[in-house]
Structure formats: C-alpha cells, structure tokens
Design an enzyme around this catalytic site. Structure first.
Site, PDB file in Angstrom:
ATOM      1  N   GLN A  97     -39.199 -51.336   1.559  1.00  0.00           N
ATOM      2  CA  GLN A  97     -38.853 -49.955   1.216  1.00  0.00           C
ATOM      3  C   GLN A  97     -39.533 -48.994   2.186  1.00  0.00           C
ATOM      4  O   GLN A  97     -39.297 -47.799   2.150  1.00  0.00           O
ATOM      5  CB  GLN A  97     -39.307 -49.643  -0.219  1.00  0.00           C
ATOM      6  CG  GLN A  97     -38.627 -50.486  -1.274  1.00  0.00           C
ATOM      7  CD  GLN A  97     -39.333 -50.374  -2.614  1.00  0.00           C
ATOM      8  OE1 GLN A  97     -39.169 -49.400  -3.355  1.00  0.00           O
ATOM      9  NE2 GLN A  97     -40.143 -51.357  -2.946  1.00  0.00           N
ATOM     10  N   ASN A  98     -40.392 -49.537   3.054  1.00  0.00           N
ATOM     11  CA  ASN A  98     -41.157 -48.667   3.954  1.00  0.00           C
ATOM     12  C   ASN A  98     -40.326 -48.269   5.169  1.00  0.00           C
ATOM     13  O   ASN A  98     -39.480 -49.024   5.638  1.00  0.00           O
ATOM     14  CB  ASN A  98     -42.428 -49.385   4.422  1.00  0.00           C
ATOM     15  CG  ASN A  98     -43.331 -49.736   3.254  1.00  0.00           C
ATOM     16  OD1 ASN A  98     -43.160 -49.184   2.171  1.00  0.00           O
ATOM     17  ND2 ASN A  98     -44.266 -50.633   3.453  1.00  0.00           N
ATOM     18  N   HIS A 115     -34.823 -48.171   2.960  1.00  0.00           N
ATOM     19  CA  HIS A 115     -34.870 -46.707   2.872  1.00  0.00           C
ATOM     20  C   HIS A 115     -34.873 -46.037   4.236  1.00  0.00           C
ATOM     21  O   HIS A 115     -35.292 -44.894   4.370  1.00  0.00           O
ATOM     22  CB  HIS A 115     -36.094 -46.259   2.043  1.00  0.00           C
ATOM     23  CG  HIS A 115     -36.025 -46.677   0.603  1.00  0.00           C
ATOM     24  ND1 HIS A 115     -37.129 -46.710  -0.237  1.00  0.00           N
ATOM     25  CD2 HIS A 115     -34.963 -47.062  -0.154  1.00  0.00           C
ATOM     26  CE1 HIS A 115     -36.739 -47.108  -1.439  1.00  0.00           C
ATOM     27  NE2 HIS A 115     -35.445 -47.339  -1.416  1.00  0.00           N
ATOM     28  N   CYS A 126     -22.727 -33.497  11.375  1.00  0.00           N
ATOM     29  CA  CYS A 126     -21.846 -34.354  12.194  1.00  0.00           C
ATOM     30  C   CYS A 126     -22.375 -35.791  12.221  1.00  0.00           C
ATOM     31  O   CYS A 126     -23.323 -36.128  11.527  1.00  0.00           O
ATOM     32  CB  CYS A 126     -21.669 -33.768  13.604  1.00  0.00           C
ATOM     33  SG  CYS A 126     -23.067 -34.019  14.715  1.00  0.00           S
ATOM     34  N   SER A 184     -44.700 -50.204  -6.617  1.00  0.00           N
ATOM     35  CA  SER A 184     -44.793 -49.926  -8.054  1.00  0.00           C
ATOM     36  C   SER A 184     -43.528 -50.378  -8.785  1.00  0.00           C
ATOM     37  O   SER A 184     -43.501 -50.423 -10.000  1.00  0.00           O
ATOM     38  CB  SER A 184     -45.006 -48.419  -8.267  1.00  0.00           C
ATOM     39  OG  SER A 184     -43.948 -47.705  -7.639  1.00  0.00           O
TER      40      SER A 184
HETATM   41  C1  BJW Z   1     -51.426 -51.815  -2.955  1.00  0.00           C
HETATM   42  C2  BJW Z   1     -52.433 -51.456  -2.128  1.00  0.00           C
HETATM   43  C3  BJW Z   1     -52.882 -52.453  -1.275  1.00  0.00           C
HETATM   44  C4  BJW Z   1     -51.999 -49.731  -3.224  1.00  0.00           C
HETATM   45  N1  BJW Z   1     -52.338 -53.668  -1.314  1.00  0.00           N
HETATM   46  N2  BJW Z   1     -50.823 -52.958  -3.045  1.00  0.00           N
HETATM   47  C5  BJW Z   1     -32.192 -39.910 -12.402  1.00  0.00           C
HETATM   48  C6  BJW Z   1     -31.629 -38.955 -11.562  1.00  0.00           C
HETATM   49  C7  BJW Z   1     -31.298 -39.251 -10.218  1.00  0.00           C
HETATM   50  C8  BJW Z   1     -31.514 -40.515  -9.707  1.00  0.00           C
HETATM   51  C9  BJW Z   1     -32.076 -41.465 -10.561  1.00  0.00           C
HETATM   52  C10 BJW Z   1     -32.396 -41.174 -11.876  1.00  0.00           C
HETATM   53  N3  BJW Z   1     -32.928 -42.285 -12.440  1.00  0.00           N
HETATM   54  C11 BJW Z   1     -32.943 -43.271 -11.519  1.00  0.00           C
HETATM   55  C12 BJW Z   1     -32.435 -42.779 -10.370  1.00  0.00           C
HETATM   56  C13 BJW Z   1     -32.272 -43.521  -9.095  1.00  0.00           C
HETATM   57  C14 BJW Z   1     -33.425 -43.205  -8.157  1.00  0.00           C
HETATM   58  C15 BJW Z   1     -34.752 -43.683  -8.781  1.00  0.00           C
HETATM   59  O1  BJW Z   1     -35.074 -44.866  -8.757  1.00  0.00           O
HETATM   60  N4  BJW Z   1     -35.559 -42.789  -9.344  1.00  0.00           N
HETATM   61  C16 BJW Z   1     -36.779 -43.203 -10.061  1.00  0.00           C
HETATM   62  C17 BJW Z   1     -37.993 -42.524  -9.461  1.00  0.00           C
HETATM   63  C18 BJW Z   1     -36.580 -42.880 -11.502  1.00  0.00           C
HETATM   64  N5  BJW Z   1     -33.113 -43.921  -6.948  1.00  0.00           N
HETATM   65  C19 BJW Z   1     -32.363 -43.375  -6.004  1.00  0.00           C
HETATM   66  O2  BJW Z   1     -31.977 -42.225  -6.061  1.00  0.00           O
HETATM   67  C20 BJW Z   1     -31.979 -44.292  -4.868  1.00  0.00           C
HETATM   68  N6  BJW Z   1     -30.578 -44.197  -4.639  1.00  0.00           N
HETATM   69  C21 BJW Z   1     -29.689 -44.572  -5.556  1.00  0.00           C
HETATM   70  O3  BJW Z   1     -30.024 -45.063  -6.624  1.00  0.00           O
HETATM   71  O4  BJW Z   1     -28.389 -44.371  -5.182  1.00  0.00           O
HETATM   72  C22 BJW Z   1     -27.396 -44.420  -6.213  1.00  0.00           C
HETATM   73  C23 BJW Z   1     -27.396 -43.062  -6.911  1.00  0.00           C
HETATM   74  C24 BJW Z   1     -26.773 -41.996  -6.298  1.00  0.00           C
HETATM   75  C25 BJW Z   1     -26.740 -40.761  -6.951  1.00  0.00           C
HETATM   76  C26 BJW Z   1     -27.363 -40.595  -8.194  1.00  0.00           C
HETATM   77  C27 BJW Z   1     -28.012 -41.671  -8.782  1.00  0.00           C
HETATM   78  C28 BJW Z   1     -28.029 -42.912  -8.139  1.00  0.00           C
HETATM   79  C29 BJW Z   1     -32.660 -43.882  -3.577  1.00  0.00           C
HETATM   80  C30 BJW Z   1     -34.144 -44.049  -3.644  1.00  0.00           C
HETATM   81  C31 BJW Z   1     -34.774 -43.544  -2.357  1.00  0.00           C
HETATM   82  C32 BJW Z   1     -36.294 -43.546  -2.417  1.00  0.00           C
HETATM   83  N7  BJW Z   1     -36.782 -42.833  -1.254  1.00  0.00           N
HETATM   84  C33 BJW Z   1     -38.204 -42.812  -1.008  1.00  0.00           C
HETATM   85  C34 BJW Z   1     -38.466 -41.941   0.264  1.00  0.00           C
HETATM   86  C35 BJW Z   1     -38.021 -42.716   1.521  1.00  0.00           C
HETATM   87  C36 BJW Z   1     -38.300 -41.980   2.775  1.00  0.00           C
HETATM   88  C37 BJW Z   1     -39.772 -41.730   3.011  1.00  0.00           C
HETATM   89  O5  BJW Z   1     -40.606 -42.659   3.016  1.00  0.00           O
HETATM   90  O6  BJW Z   1     -40.095 -40.564   3.202  1.00  0.00           O
HETATM   91  O7  BJW Z   1     -38.673 -44.132  -0.788  1.00  0.00           O
HETATM   92  S1  BJW Z   1     -39.160 -42.233  -2.396  1.00  0.00           S
HETATM   93  C38 BJW Z   1     -40.462 -43.384  -2.198  1.00  0.00           C
HETATM   94  O8  BJW Z   1     -40.477 -44.360  -3.283  1.00  0.00           O
HETATM   95  C39 BJW Z   1     -40.118 -44.167  -0.932  1.00  0.00           C
HETATM   96  C40 BJW Z   1     -40.571 -45.542  -1.290  1.00  0.00           C
HETATM   97  O9  BJW Z   1     -39.949 -46.496  -0.452  1.00  0.00           O
HETATM   98  C41 BJW Z   1     -40.183 -45.657  -2.748  1.00  0.00           C
HETATM   99  C42 BJW Z   1     -40.919 -46.729  -3.490  1.00  0.00           C
HETATM  100  O10 BJW Z   1     -42.273 -46.469  -3.565  1.00  0.00           O
HETATM  101  P1  BJW Z   1     -43.320 -47.677  -3.412  1.00  0.00           P
HETATM  102  O11 BJW Z   1     -43.201 -48.268  -2.072  1.00  0.00           O
HETATM  103  O12 BJW Z   1     -43.191 -48.597  -4.557  1.00  0.00           O
HETATM  104  O13 BJW Z   1     -44.713 -46.879  -3.421  1.00  0.00           O
HETATM  105  P2  BJW Z   1     -45.620 -46.422  -4.673  1.00  0.00           P
HETATM  106  O14 BJW Z   1     -46.539 -45.396  -4.172  1.00  0.00           O
HETATM  107  O15 BJW Z   1     -44.804 -46.103  -5.854  1.00  0.00           O
HETATM  108  O16 BJW Z   1     -46.429 -47.743  -5.055  1.00  0.00           O
HETATM  109  C43 BJW Z   1     -47.416 -48.292  -4.219  1.00  0.00           C
HETATM  110  C44 BJW Z   1     -47.958 -49.531  -4.887  1.00  0.00           C
HETATM  111  O17 BJW Z   1     -48.866 -50.141  -3.990  1.00  0.00           O
HETATM  112  C45 BJW Z   1     -48.729 -49.251  -6.171  1.00  0.00           C
HETATM  113  O18 BJW Z   1     -48.261 -50.129  -7.190  1.00  0.00           O
HETATM  114  C46 BJW Z   1     -50.174 -49.565  -5.815  1.00  0.00           C
HETATM  115  O19 BJW Z   1     -50.911 -50.135  -6.890  1.00  0.00           O
HETATM  116  C47 BJW Z   1     -49.997 -50.569  -4.701  1.00  0.00           C
HETATM  117  N8  BJW Z   1     -51.072 -50.621  -3.729  1.00  0.00           N
HETATM  118  N9  BJW Z   1     -52.724 -50.076  -2.372  1.00  0.00           N
HETATM  119  C48 BJW Z   1     -51.307 -53.873  -2.192  1.00  0.00           C
HETATM  120  N10 BJW Z   1     -53.878 -52.159  -0.416  1.00  0.00           N
HETATM  121 ZN    ZN Z   2     -24.551 -32.334  14.486  1.00  0.00          ZN
END
Ligand code: BJW
Ligand code: ZN
Length: 240
Positions: A97-98, A115, A126, A184
């Site tokens: 996801q990174n 992502h 465009c 997470s």
């Molecule tokens: C360690 C450690 C160490 C610490 N060693 N571990 C209601 C309304 C609208 C949408 C939704 C809704 N309900 C659900 C949705 C869908 C939505 C969603 O999931 N929302 C939830 C938050 C509820 N998802 C989407 O919208 C996705 N698209 C989609 O579903 O399309 C269909 C759709 C279309 C239209 C409407 C609805 C659906 C797209 C999701 C895109 C996420 N984008 C981001 C930003 C990317 C760009 C950027 O980086 O800037 O992606 S958000 C952010 O979260 C990023 C990450 O990849 C993603 C996941 O986070 P991650 O990696 O899990 O990080 P953390 O911080 O949460 O966790 C870190 C973990 O590491 C922790 O557990 C720590 O304990 C651990 N840790 N140190 C090992 N050293």
């Molecule tokens: Zn353009």
C-alpha cells in the site's frame, strides 16, 4: 519466534507479502494513523482525499513535497532487505500500500503498488502522466494544458488501478503463505487480500507491534517491528 509453524513456513513455494506504512517506519517515514499520522496538525487521512486537493491544492502539494523529500532521502531497512533476499529461496510477490518505492530500492522484483507511487504525477484533467524526481519550483505544479497536476496516488473514494488490483487478487489467491507487515488493515480494498489467501488455505502471519482488525484471523502474530522480525523470518529459508 516462528518455531510453532516453522515446517509450514519452510515448505512455502509462493510467499505473498502485504505491506503498509509500518514497514517503512524504521526507514524514518511516518505511518498514517496514531500519533505519527499528523502533519502540521492536519490529519493525514483528511489530506489524502480528492476533496482536500480541490479545496486547497497548495496545502496538499506542500504535504506531498515534504514527503517526497523525506522518501527520496530514505533507505530501505532490514525488513525491506529481508523480503528482497527471500527471492533467492522462494517465489515472492509484494502487494504494497506504500507509495515510497523502498521495496524496489531494496531489490524486490515483483512489487504491486496498490496506491500508486510518489514519483509519479498526472494531470487532474487531461491524460498527461510523468515521473518526476526533482523538486517542483511552483506549487501546485501545472500541466501544459493549464490544469493542476496531482500526485499519481490513490486517494479515498478513488478506485485502485484496475490491472494492479486484478493481479494482486490473483497473487493473494495463489500463495501458500501470506505475511502481513506494518498495516493497520483498516483501508479497503487492500484489507480483503488476506481473505483471498485464506480461501486458498494459505498460512497467515502478521508482523506488527500492535493488534489489528484481523489479528484474530492469523495463524501466527508477531508483536514486534518488521526490521527486527523479517531477518529472522528469512533465516528459516536459509537453513540457519
Ligand atoms: C509497524 C511498525 C514497525 C508501526 N514495524 N509495523 C465510506 C466513505 C467513502 C469510502 C469508504 C467508506 N468506507 C470505506 C470506504 C473505502 C475506503 C476506506 O477503506 N476507508 C476506511 C478508512 C474506512 N477506501 C477507499 O476509498 C479506497 N478506494 C475504494 O474503495 O474504491 C472504491 C470506492 C469508490 C468510491 C467510494 C467508495 C469506494 C482507496 C483507498 C486509498 C487509500 N489511500 C491512502 C493514501 C495513499 C497515498 C499516500 O500515501 O499519500 O493510502 S490513505 C493511507 O492508508 C495510505 C495507506 O496506504 C493506507 C493504509 O494505511 P497503512 O499502511 O495500514 O498505515 P497505518 O498508519 O494505518 O498503519 C501502520 C501500521 O504499522 C500500524 O498497525 C502500526 O502498528 C504498524 N507499525 N511501526 C511493523 N516498525
Ligand atoms: Zn493536462
């Protein structure tokens, strides 16, 4: 650490990693949630949306610019390196996801970026797309067509790149071992990948210092960091 399921792990032929921000935390890149997930008092989750971008593109670009600087200076850690080295012993696919490119920088050859990538940019109107490693002199940067360029990443409410997601589902469904590291698992659809693996009777291992939404579904949970744990994990394959 892995003694209870050492045999199952050692016999794995296709290993799928699902990684999140936590795997890069020990490379100095902040995670999204928890105390790390704040930038100048803004909630990272509120900045990662198309609405935030249209409301204040300069602010969102400042966030990405700072992250670009930090990420481009960062090096893979022992966790990324261990996953790359594992390719010597088994078929490995990384579903990340990174957007930081650190798996590729460590040498992993099969990485699916669910992502997007912080190197990539695209026009908000465009079809222009590019890869930019230098700083932008003007914020927000503009496309030749006159509209605003944006990072080529997936924000909330946006679909994941269709081909990448299809390949990720196939990989998750074919692995015999899935290792879920530093995520997470709160964000969909990435958080359903372990379900595809489970349907294939894959062994599921979670490496995370904290409990997650799916910890109870795992065959083994290791409550430690990825840089500490993954080198020990691959030592099983090296036979040491
Ligand atoms: C360690 C450690 C160490 C610490 N060693 N571990 C209601 C309304 C609208 C949408 C939704 C809704 N309900 C659900 C949705 C869908 C939505 C969603 O999931 N929302 C939830 C938050 C509820 N998802 C989407 O919208 C996705 N698209 C989609 O579903 O399309 C269909 C759709 C279309 C239209 C409407 C609805 C659906 C797209 C999701 C895109 C996420 N984008 C981001 C930003 C990317 C760009 C950027 O980086 O800037 O992606 S958000 C952010 O979260 C990023 C990450 O990849 C993603 C996941 O986070 P991650 O990696 O899990 O990080 P953390 O911080 O949460 O966790 C870190 C973990 O590491 C922790 O557990 C720590 O304990 C651990 N840790 N140190 C090992 N050293
Ligand atoms: Zn353009």
């Amino acid at each position: 650490m892995f003694d209870i399921i050492k045999d199952q792990i050692g016999n794995a032929k296709k290993i799928i990693f699902v990684t999140g921000a936590g795997i890069s935390q020990e490379s100095g890149i902040p995670t999204f949630r928890g105390k790390d997930g704040l930038w100048r008092n803004y909630d990272a989750m509120k900045l990662a949306t198309i609405d935030a971008f249209y409301e204040n593109p300069k602010l969102v670009w400042e966030w990405y610019n700072e992250r670009r600087r930090n990420i481009f200076a960062a090096q893979p850690n022992e966790g990324h390196n261990a996953i790359a080295e594992l390719e010597k012993y088994a078929k490995v696919v990384v579903l990340t996801q990174n957007i930081d490119g650190l798996h590729q920088k460590a040498g992993s050859t099969e990485v699916l970026e669910l992502h997007g990538s912080i190197i990539k940019i695209k026009c908000s109107v465009c079809n222009f797309r590019d890869e930019i490693l230098t700083e932008f002199s003007e914020i927000p940067p503009l496309c030749n067509c006159g509209n605003i360029l944006r990072p080529d990443v997936v924000w909330f409410g946006e679909s994941l790149p269709h081909d990448v997601w299809q390949k990720a589902v196939i990989s998750a469904s074919e692995g015999d071992l899935m290792v879920i590291v530093g995520t997470s698992l709160v964000v969909s659809p990435a958080n359903i990948l372990p379900i595809y693996a489970k349907q294939n009777d894959a062994v599921l291992i979670e490496i995370n210092p904290e409990k997650t939404e799916m910890s109870s579904e795992m065959d083994l949970t290791i409550r430690s960091t990825s840089a500490l744990t993954l080198p020990e994990f691959i030592s099983i394959f090296k036979g040491v």
